[in-house]
Design a protein around this motif. Structure first.
Motif, short mmCIF file in Angstrom:
data_model
loop_
_atom_site.label_atom_id
_atom_site.label_comp_id
_atom_site.label_asym_id
_atom_site.label_seq_id
_atom_site.Cartn_x
_atom_site.Cartn_y
_atom_site.Cartn_z
N ALA A 1 41.59 50.04 46.38
CA ALA A 1 41.42 48.96 47.25
C ALA A 1 41.34 47.72 46.78
N ALA A 2 40.88 47.49 45.57
CA ALA A 2 41.15 46.23 44.81
C ALA A 2 42.67 45.98 44.37
N TYR A 3 43.47 46.92 43.95
CA TYR A 3 44.84 46.86 43.68
C TYR A 3 45.54 46.28 44.95
N ASP A 4 45.44 47.20 46.14
CA ASP A 4 46.16 46.83 47.28
C ASP A 4 45.95 45.60 47.68
N LEU A 5 44.84 45.09 47.67
CA LEU A 5 44.30 43.68 48.10
C LEU A 5 44.89 42.57 47.33
N ALA A 6 44.96 42.89 45.88
CA ALA A 6 45.75 41.88 45.18
C ALA A 6 47.06 41.73 45.48
N LEU A 7 47.83 42.78 45.91
CA LEU A 7 49.15 42.63 46.25
C LEU A 7 49.54 42.17 47.45
N ARG A 8 48.56 41.81 48.41
CA ARG A 8 48.89 41.37 49.61
C ARG A 8 48.12 39.98 49.72
N ASP A 9 47.43 39.66 48.66
CA ASP A 9 46.75 38.31 48.98
C ASP A 9 46.95 37.51 47.53
N MET A 10 47.63 36.29 47.86
CA MET A 10 48.08 35.78 46.69
C MET A 10 46.78 35.22 45.82
N ALA A 11 45.78 34.78 46.45
CA ALA A 11 44.43 34.37 46.02
C ALA A 11 43.93 35.17 45.01
N VAL A 12 43.86 36.48 45.63
CA VAL A 12 43.15 37.63 44.80
C VAL A 12 44.01 38.08 43.70
N TYR A 13 45.48 38.04 44.00
CA TYR A 13 46.52 38.22 42.95
C TYR A 13 46.21 37.51 41.63
N TRP A 14 45.94 36.10 41.85
CA TRP A 14 45.78 35.20 40.64
C TRP A 14 44.37 35.55 40.25
N VAL A 15 43.47 36.01 40.89
CA VAL A 15 42.10 36.40 40.40
C VAL A 15 42.27 37.55 39.32
N MET A 16 43.00 38.53 39.78
CA MET A 16 43.42 39.51 39.00
C MET A 16 44.01 39.26 37.83
N GLN A 17 45.08 38.47 37.78
CA GLN A 17 45.92 38.08 36.58
C GLN A 17 45.01 37.36 35.60
N ALA A 18 44.10 36.48 36.00
CA ALA A 18 43.32 35.50 35.29
C ALA A 18 42.18 36.22 34.74
N THR A 19 41.63 37.28 35.25
CA THR A 19 40.52 37.99 34.76
C THR A 19 41.13 39.04 33.68
N LEU A 20 42.28 39.75 33.97
CA LEU A 20 42.90 40.60 33.21
C LEU A 20 43.11 39.89 31.74
N LEU A 21 43.98 38.74 31.98
CA LEU A 21 44.30 38.19 30.89
C LEU A 21 43.32 37.49 30.03
N GLY A 22 42.40 36.78 30.52
CA GLY A 22 41.18 36.06 30.00
C GLY A 22 40.33 37.27 29.29
N SER A 23 39.82 38.24 29.95
CA SER A 23 39.22 39.33 29.15
C SER A 23 39.70 39.71 28.34
N ALA A 24 41.18 39.99 28.08
CA ALA A 24 41.89 40.70 27.02
C ALA A 24 41.84 39.82 25.88
#
Length: 237
Positions: free
Chosen positions: A118-141
């Motif tokens: 659910a989270a993955y598919d939402l990120a690929l169809r919503d640019m705002a959620v996409y950038w939340v995904m990228q920022a949190t993945l990179l920031g936490s790593a």
């Protein structure tokens, strides 16, 4: 259906195989941000390489290909959390050791959570959620790798790097052996590449299971060497 803030895929529509290598992302805001990051980290040993990895992830055709292929998306995520993040972490000023348990738990939870369908598919169809995904993945790593680099003694860094390797491999194994395709975002595009959605997902799982663990293995080797050298120095003293 979740409310979409900015509907659409950031990298556009998935390109067909014959056009994939021409699908560069020249978003001026993205390029300006990467250029600023390069200027700020230019004098560091690993910073420019880290920015280069981000260019590969977000500017090169990999960005567009990751819209259609789960396997390409896995490569994109691995570049973020296991290649760019440690390079950028090493480029930042050294920090005092404060433990890696919390950064490990947070970065692992976010990586696994963003691969829930659910989270993955939402990120690929919503640019705002996409950038939340990228920022949190990179920031936490980045937080995790900073903690590993600041760990007291080589053995602690080795153990936390091993923990990172194991969680990455475990997620990859789950995706590889899933009996059905999990992601609606990749239900059709893999067919143009001669892959079924399940085969594409299995390929992505294998990439996360084996090649993605190599950066962690490299950190284990470097940390073990650092610990051995520190021990040898104390022995000489």
């Amino acid at each position: 259906m979740p409310i979409e803030i900015i509907p659409g895929s950031y990298c556009g529509a998935p390109p067909p195989p014959d056009l994939a290598l021409y699908s560069w992302n020249l978003d001026p805001f993205l390029l300006a941000g990467l250029l600023l990051m390069l200027v700020l980290l230019w004098r560091s040993r690993t910073g420019p390489a880290g920015v280069g990895v981000l260019v590969l992830a977000f500017v090169s055709p990999l960005c567009a290909m990751s819209v259609g292929l789960f396997s390409a998306r896995v490569v994109h995520h691995v570049l973020l959390v296991a290649v760019a993040a440690p390079l950028l972490a090493a480029a930042l000023p050294a920090r005092r050791a404060s433990g890696a348990a919390l950064p490990f738990l947070v970065s692992t939870a976010l990586l696994w959570a963003w691969h829930l369908p659910a989270a993955y598919d939402l990120a690929l169809r919503d640019m705002a959620v996409y950038w939340v995904m990228q920022a949190t993945l990179l920031g936490s790593a980045l937080w995790f790798w900073r903690a590993v680099l600041a760990a007291r003694g080589g053995i602690e860094a080795v153990l936390w790097s091993l923990a990172g390797l194991m969680q990455m491999g475990a997620l990859g194994a789950l995706l590889t052996f899933a009996p059905v395709p999990l992601y609606a975002a990749h239900a059709l595009a893999p067919l143009a590449w001669g892959l079924t959605p399940l085969a594409d997902q299995q390929l992505g799982g294998l990439i996360m299971w084996v090649p993605a663990m190599l950066p962690y293995a490299a950190m284990i080797a470097l940390s073990a060497r650092r610990g051995w050298q520190a021990g040898a120095g104390r022995g000489v003293a």
